[in-house]
Design a protein around this motif. Structure first.
Motif, PDB file in Angstrom:
ATOM      1  N   THR A 144      47.573  27.135  41.697  1.00 55.52           N
ATOM      2  CA  THR A 144      46.761  28.258  42.145  1.00 55.52           C
ATOM      3  C   THR A 144      47.663  29.273  42.831  1.00 55.52           C
ATOM      4  OG1 THR A 144      44.896  26.748  42.521  1.00 55.52           O
ATOM      5  CG2 THR A 144      44.736  28.954  43.459  1.00 55.52           C
ATOM      6  N   VAL A 145      47.621  30.488  42.320  1.00 55.26           N
ATOM      7  CA  VAL A 145      48.422  31.584  42.866  1.00 55.26           C
ATOM      8  C   VAL A 145      47.526  32.492  43.695  1.00 55.26           C
ATOM      9  CG1 VAL A 145      49.804  33.627  42.303  1.00 55.26           C
ATOM     10  CG2 VAL A 145      50.028  31.541  40.913  1.00 55.26           C
ATOM     11  N   PHE A 146      47.960  32.800  44.910  1.00 55.73           N
ATOM     12  CA  PHE A 146      47.260  33.739  45.786  1.00 55.73           C
ATOM     13  C   PHE A 146      48.154  34.961  45.987  1.00 55.73           C
ATOM     14  CE2 PHE A 146      45.871  29.482  46.882  1.00 55.73           C
ATOM     15  CZ  PHE A 146      44.489  29.598  47.001  1.00 55.73           C
ATOM     16  N   ALA A 147      47.566  36.138  45.846  1.00 50.56           N
ATOM     17  CA  ALA A 147      48.310  37.380  46.045  1.00 50.56           C
ATOM     18  C   ALA A 147      47.357  38.429  46.605  1.00 50.56           C
ATOM     19  CB  ALA A 147      48.906  37.860  44.727  1.00 50.56           C
ATOM     20  N   PRO A 148      47.880  39.481  47.255  1.00 45.79           N
ATOM     21  CA  PRO A 148      46.994  40.561  47.712  1.00 45.79           C
ATOM     22  C   PRO A 148      46.200  41.126  46.534  1.00 45.79           C
ATOM     23  CG  PRO A 148      49.192  40.808  48.646  1.00 45.79           C
ATOM     24  CD  PRO A 148      49.282  39.716  47.627  1.00 45.79           C
ATOM     25  N   HIS A 149      44.982  41.576  46.796  1.00 42.89           N
ATOM     26  CA  HIS A 149      44.124  42.056  45.700  1.00 42.89           C
ATOM     27  C   HIS A 149      44.751  43.201  44.921  1.00 42.89           C
ATOM     28  CE1 HIS A 149      42.481  45.854  47.542  1.00 42.89           C
ATOM     29  NE2 HIS A 149      42.952  45.279  48.615  1.00 42.89           N
ATOM     30  N   THR A 150      45.616  43.974  45.576  1.00 44.38           N
ATOM     31  CA  THR A 150      46.281  45.088  44.906  1.00 44.38           C
ATOM     32  C   THR A 150      47.318  44.617  43.885  1.00 44.38           C
ATOM     33  OG1 THR A 150      47.790  45.163  46.796  1.00 44.38           O
ATOM     34  CG2 THR A 150      45.957  46.715  46.807  1.00 44.38           C
ATOM     35  N   GLU A 151      47.697  43.341  43.945  1.00 41.21           N
ATOM     36  CA  GLU A 151      48.703  42.789  43.041  1.00 41.21           C
ATOM     37  C   GLU A 151      48.072  42.049  41.850  1.00 41.21           C
ATOM     38  OE1 GLU A 151      52.648  42.648  44.197  1.00 41.21           O
ATOM     39  OE2 GLU A 151      51.419  44.466  44.238  1.00 41.21           O
ATOM     40  N   TYR A 152      46.738  42.108  41.740  1.00 39.45           N
ATOM     41  CA  TYR A 152      46.037  41.322  40.712  1.00 39.45           C
ATOM     42  C   TYR A 152      46.572  41.583  39.305  1.00 39.45           C
ATOM     43  CZ  TYR A 152      42.413  40.056  37.356  1.00 39.45           C
ATOM     44  OH  TYR A 152      41.759  39.565  36.254  1.00 39.45           O
ATOM     45  N   ALA A 153      46.572  42.847  38.886  1.00 34.09           N
ATOM     46  CA  ALA A 153      46.975  43.176  37.513  1.00 34.09           C
ATOM     47  C   ALA A 153      48.430  42.783  37.260  1.00 34.09           C
ATOM     48  CB  ALA A 153      46.773  44.670  37.246  1.00 34.09           C
ATOM     49  N   LYS A 154      49.294  43.050  38.233  1.00 31.28           N
ATOM     50  CA  LYS A 154      50.715  42.732  38.073  1.00 31.28           C
ATOM     51  C   LYS A 154      50.939  41.217  37.966  1.00 31.28           C
ATOM     52  CE  LYS A 154      53.568  44.967  40.851  1.00 31.28           C
ATOM     53  NZ  LYS A 154      54.472  45.228  42.011  1.00 31.28           N
ATOM     54  N   ALA A 155      50.216  40.456  38.804  1.00 29.71           N
ATOM     55  CA  ALA A 155      50.359  38.994  38.790  1.00 29.71           C
ATOM     56  C   ALA A 155      49.839  38.411  37.484  1.00 29.71           C
ATOM     57  CB  ALA A 155      49.614  38.384  39.972  1.00 29.71           C
ATOM     58  N   ASP A 214      54.032  40.454  44.941  1.00 33.23           N
ATOM     59  CA  ASP A 214      53.986  40.036  46.348  1.00 33.23           C
ATOM     60  C   ASP A 214      53.081  38.814  46.469  1.00 33.23           C
ATOM     61  OD1 ASP A 214      54.045  39.825  49.073  1.00 33.23           O
ATOM     62  OD2 ASP A 214      52.737  41.555  49.441  1.00 33.23           O
ATOM     63  N   VAL A 215      53.646  37.627  46.286  1.00 32.12           N
ATOM     64  CA  VAL A 215      52.866  36.385  46.307  1.00 32.12           C
ATOM     65  C   VAL A 215      52.593  35.962  47.748  1.00 32.12           C
ATOM     66  CG1 VAL A 215      52.791  33.973  45.588  1.00 32.12           C
ATOM     67  CG2 VAL A 215      53.929  35.675  44.148  1.00 32.12           C
ATOM     68  N   THR A 216      51.345  35.630  48.028  1.00 37.11           N
ATOM     69  CA  THR A 216      50.966  35.155  49.358  1.00 37.11           C
ATOM     70  C   THR A 216      51.198  33.653  49.492  1.00 37.11           C
ATOM     71  OG1 THR A 216      49.236  36.848  49.438  1.00 37.11           O
ATOM     72  CG2 THR A 216      49.126  35.089  51.078  1.00 37.11           C
ATOM     73  N   ASP A 217      50.815  32.906  48.446  1.00 34.01           N
ATOM     74  CA  ASP A 217      50.914  31.445  48.495  1.00 34.01           C
ATOM     75  C   ASP A 217      50.764  30.891  47.077  1.00 34.01           C
ATOM     76  OD1 ASP A 217      51.166  28.923  49.555  1.00 34.01           O
ATOM     77  OD2 ASP A 217      49.103  28.786  50.283  1.00 34.01           O
ATOM     78  N   ILE A 218      51.318  29.700  46.860  1.00 30.99           N
ATOM     79  CA  ILE A 218      51.104  28.964  45.613  1.00 30.99           C
ATOM     80  C   ILE A 218      50.783  27.521  45.972  1.00 30.99           C
ATOM     81  CG2 ILE A 218      52.145  28.048  43.507  1.00 30.99           C
ATOM     82  CD1 ILE A 218      53.724  30.489  43.152  1.00 30.99           C
TER      83      ILE A 218
END
Length: 240
Positions: free
Chosen positions: A169-180, A157-161
């Motif tokens: 720079t990739v931004f994603a919800p903190h819960t998606e850290y490991a997956k990203a 679930d990407v928030t912004d790139i």
């Protein structure tokens, strides 16, 4: 997202001048992360990112190894995460993230920093709803399309790139850290991340000017001098 995520990095670099303070903060964070998620960096991606960041900040190997050894042993300190919120000088919003073995002491110390600059600590949720708790992964690159494709295929679930000056720079919800992080390294190999962190990013900025600037810098100095404080997030922007 802009460059708001750099605010804390710059303020920390400015105020945490003593290397021993930096080593102590990393040692405590590595210990707590390894204690809860395991000491194997290949299975604990948060620990892996933390260790890589510590090495980039020139934390000696023996400091990292000692923290891991402590985490493997029985007993030891029982650190827990504590976050405090409030309004700082100029009515800017502040989140203070701590690791503590004594929440009452830490709350008192942090509250005193607010009091000394004639500001008040708030209740949980008083300002955090105005921040995004985000994973930030930045690395060298020219084309964001393959990056976005890799993340989409991994159902991240990407928030912004952002793609600026040769850095993606990739931004994603903190819960998606490991997956990203896994999706990026699986696709592009062993990436040298310029940033590999989870932060609170402000949704709006508050411009400080005049006496508020010096008062805010004093406020940051006091907070960063506290052993229990790991990170300070804020939405303050200094007037030029």
């Amino acid at each position: 997202m802009g460059r708001a995520f750099q605010n804390r990095k710059e303020s920390m670099a400015k105020t945490a001048a003593a290397k021993t303070k930096v080593y102590s903060k990393y040692g405590r964070e590595i210990y707590a992360c390894a204690k809860t998620g395991g000491t194997d960096p290949s299975g604990n991606l948060t620990l892996r990112g933390l260790m890589e960041r510590a090495k980039k900040d020139q934390v000696p190997s023996h400091v990292i190894e000692k923290a891991l050894e402590k985490a493997q042993g029985a007993g030891g300190e029982d650190f827990s995460v504590a976050r405090y919120e409030g309004f700082g000088p100029g009515n800017c919003m502040v989140i203070v993230s701590c690791l503590t073995d004594n929440p009452n002491r830490t709350f008192g110390d942090v509250r005193q920093c607010f009091t000394k600059v004639k500001c008040k600590i708030g209740t949980p949720g008083s300002v955090s709803h105005m921040f995004d708790h985000s994973a930030i992964l930045a690395f060298a690159g020219e084309d964001e399309e393959p990056v976005l494709e890799a993340l989409m295929e991994a159902d991240v679930d990407v928030t912004d790139i952002e793609n600026e000056e040769g850095q993606i720079t990739v931004f994603a919800p903190h819960t998606e850290y490991a997956k990203a992080r896994t999706a990026l390294t699986d696709t592009f190999g062993d990436i040298d991340f310029a940033m590999d962190e989870i932060q609170f990013l402000p949704q709006t900025m508050t411009e400080l000017s005049g006496d508020d600037v010096a008062l805010f810098e004093k406020f940051l100095d006091m907070l960063n001098d506290l052993d229990d404080v790991q990170n300070v997030y804020h939405n303050a922007e200094m007037a030029e």
